[in-house]
Write an enzyme that holds these catalytic residues in place. Structure first.
Site: not given
Length: 718
Positions: A35-37, A41
């Protein structure tokens, strides 16, 4: 050397941990899908994964200054989304044995939930036959390198966790066109990413989850308001929770089921959390069920004490209940205020600073709360939910819906119903959203005005309630609303149409049952289909059991983290009956729940409700849905009330009876509508009875037990 220094720096500043199945990176062909937060990352994965992967990065990002600075240290390939050959290049790299990291969302989240999943990564995995390892990053979103400033409480060095999930594969979908195969592969990857989120949710109690939300969004973040128009922050709600918990322990014991007869108000939320943190199990009582319904609940759940409010009983004209139900101890919140001592105040002050020390030892799988079924088909049953099952349903909702702390919920559905409790209280509190608790959904003029006045963005309701809100609301009352979800009953076409025409809002239909805490399926903007209730929530398994005589669909059975612990029945008071369901071979499977609903599931996973098994009549060997009979009447008279029942018939076994408030409905008119809609004439009742009003339960649903008796006895009236 540079890698080791950076790794040590990150580990020291962010306390980075990596857990899960770290040996998954040994596959010959490998695609990693995190996931990309945040902007951190890529660096985190490059530093802490046990392999050196290639990062697929969009060309719009590779040209930035920081990517040029990282190029000597990180191996990445520029990915041009406008160039179809870019995908082929990635496939070749994977087939050559290069592990590739692809962020399927394509951008950093601005909601905290999963964003749109691009199908490119999924198609690469399907085309190459590579193993897909989902990774869940938790923590970087709280840094200043994320895009959630103003949404989350950001800080300089939050703890960061990297969760590695088991490897899976994406088989190439069977579809005639390449575009369709890409879309189906993308949906498969979306399912994998949602499952990864659900798999990494911490196991907490309700009180621990409230404290986690306070930490995540800030103790002074406003979170809850009621008709007193005094908005409380997480800190103030915690103070009230501790106060109620301190008082409750004087007349209850740990493990006791404590009845609560309270309205939608902040003090009710405090009472629920307060009882829970001290090991008491709140039993939320339906104040519209009358003395008989309360007595059934008291017997089933073995209640000794009911907590209520004198003011609430007076305003709700319920002052007769304590006299009629005198087998329990009635405790009034107003009487308890004067009993607070200096010792109590010091205890509350201490635990405001150290709230976790106030909680008695509990596990996530322990009983947390008791709800009661509506009793539409018999005696109300107590439904016991654990902390884990309630919070799992909240996370399932948050996984598919992009609720954020910027949202404001209007919660007028009663908290004694699972729908009102989970979506109207727990979901906004755990999401950081604000919630306005209103005591009655029946105030059709007041609710729209409050939605407008409090700038609400999320509204849940039944089809009946939403239809009436639309009738009385000003066209601008719902200008800020972005989510309107209907559940608990079938969404009427007239309700759907008036919301679209008057407000330009599409109502999203969902489906749930108390036993599943309650949401089972829901349409959301990212995945919606007309005439369905959406897809089954992530983390749940569904199976359809064939029902003789019913050609389309089957009986829906479910298993998942949000399933109840079991039933408490009047016939067997205080004894927990664990859920089980009979499979296709006639064997009982533990931890499965049989909904009793006939549904169909299409090839995309969307669920359509056809009716309840108990609401089918068998006419001359043919199964006829009573709901289909009601829909014929609704199409003729949308404003009327209609309900169908079955009676015994010597010739056909059973016969249909239609109860309606519209005296102009005739069999001839029903036959005409049936022919226009392709409904067989067998589904048109001969026995049509006009009534002043249908018998209703406290929940507003038709009382089918009474209707069944009325069908058998023509002389019986409401």
């Amino acid at each position: 050397m540079a890698y080791r220094l950076l790794r040590a720096l990150f580990r020291g500043l962010f306390r980075v941990t990596i857990d899960g199945v770290t040996d998954q990176f040994k596959h010959e062909k490998l695609i990693i899908t995190p996931n990309h937060v945040s902007f951190l990352d890529g660096a985190l994965l490059a530093l802490f994964l046990p392999i050196k992967p290639v990062f697929a990065v969009y060309t719009s990002i590779t040209d930035t200054w920081y990517m040029r600075w990282l190029k000597p240290y990180v191996d990445f390939v520029a990915l041009d989304p406008t160039n179809p050959m870019a995908i082929k290049h990635l496939v070749r790299m994977v087939e050559q044995g290069r592990p590739v990291v692809i962020f399927p969302e394509g951008r950093i989240t601005v909601t905290g939930s999963l964003m749109k999943i691009y199908d490119g990564a999924a198609f690469v995995a399907a085309k190459s036959g590579a193993a897909v390892v989902p990774i869940r990053l938790d923590g970087p979103e709280f840094t200043h390198f994320g895009r959630l400033q103003g949404v989350l409480k950001t800080r300089w060095f939050p703890k960061i966790s990297i969760h590695v999930l088991p490897a899976t594969t994406i088989p190439m979908p069977q579809a005639p066109r390449s575009r369709e195969r890409r879309v189906l592969a993308g949906e498969h990857l979306h399912t994998i990413m949602m499952a990864a989120r659900m798999a990494t949710v911490p196991r907490e109690t309700l009180f621990e989850a409230l404290l986690s939300a306070q930490t995540r969004y800030g103790r002074f973040k406003p979170c809850i308001e009621d008709v007193s128009f005094k908005e409380d922050s997480y800190q103030t709600l915690l103070k009230k929770t501790l106060g109620v918990s301190r008082i409750l322990q004087r007349f209850t014991v740990p493990g006791e089921h404590v009845g609560m007869l309270l309205p939608n108000a902040t003090i009710t939320a405090a009472a629920i959390f307060g009882a829970s943190l001290r090991g008491r199990i709140p039993a939320l009582l339906n104040y519209t069920s009358g003395a008989k319904g309360l007595q059934s609940a008291i017997i089933a759940a073995s209640l000794k004490t009911i907590v209520t409010s004198r003011q609430f009983l007076e305003k709700g004209k319920l002052t007769h209940l304590p006299e009629q139900v005198n087998e329990v101890n009635w405790v009034y919140l107003e009487d308890l205020k004067d009993t607070v001592t200096l010792t109590d105040k010091l205890w509350i002050l201490f635990h405001l600073c150290f709230p976790r020390r106030a909680m008695l030892p509990q596990q996530a799988d322990d009983s947390a709360l008791i709800l009661f079924t509506s009793g539409s088909e018999g005696n109300p049953k107590g439904v016991v939910h654990s902390h884990a099952s309630l919070l799992a349903n909240v996370e399932q909702i948050r996984t598919i819906a992009d609720f954020t702390p910027r949202d404001r919920f209007m919660s007028s559905l009663p908290l004694f119903h699972a729908f009102g409790l989970t979506v109207g209280l727990f979901t906004p509190l755990m999401t950081g959203s604000r919630v306005f608790l209103y005591p009655s959904p029946l105030h059709y003029r007041v609710v729209p005005e409050l939605v407008y006045d409090r700038n609400c963005t999320v509204l849940f309701g039944t089809s009946t309630f939403l239809g009436n809100y639309a009738r009385f609301a000003h066209p601008y009352d719902f200008a800020r609303v972005r989510y309107v979800v209907a559940g608990a009953e079938k969404l009427a076409e007239s309700t759907k149409q008036i919301w679209q025409d008057k407000f330009g809002i599409r109502i999203l239909e969902g489906y749930g049952v108390t036993e599943c805490a309650p949401v089972v399926a829901i349409n959301v903007p990212m995945a919606a289909k007309v005439n369905t209730v959406g897809r089954i929530l992530p983390g749940m398994e569904a199976r359809l059991i064939n029902v003789p005589g019913i050609a389309q669909g089957g009986r829906l059975q479910l298993r998942g983290p949000n399933i109840m612990r079991g039933y408490l029945r009047v016939e067997n008071p205080g004894v927990l009956e664990q859920p089980s369901a009979e499979n296709a071979q006639g064997e009982l499977d533990a931890n499965w729940y049989d909904t009793g609903d006939i549904v169909t599931l299409d090839e995309q996973g969307f669920c359509a409700i056809r009716g309840r098994v108990k609401r089918f009549a068998k006419l001359a060997g043919e199964m006829v849905s009573l709901e289909s009979v009601e829909q014929l009447a609704i199409s003729l008279s949308p404003e009327g009330q209609h309900a169908a029942a079955a009676k015994t018939d010597s010739a056909k076994g059973e016969a249909l009876v239609l109860f309606t408030t519209d005296s102009e409905i005739t069999r001839e008119r029903l036959i005409k509508v049936a022919r226009e809609n392709g409904v067989p004439e067998l589904a048109v009742p001969r026995d049509i009875r006009v009534v002043k009003a249908l018998p209703l339960l406290g929940s507003g649903k038709p009382d089918f037990v009474t209707l069944g008796k009325m069908a058998q006895d023509p002389e019986m009236s409401v």
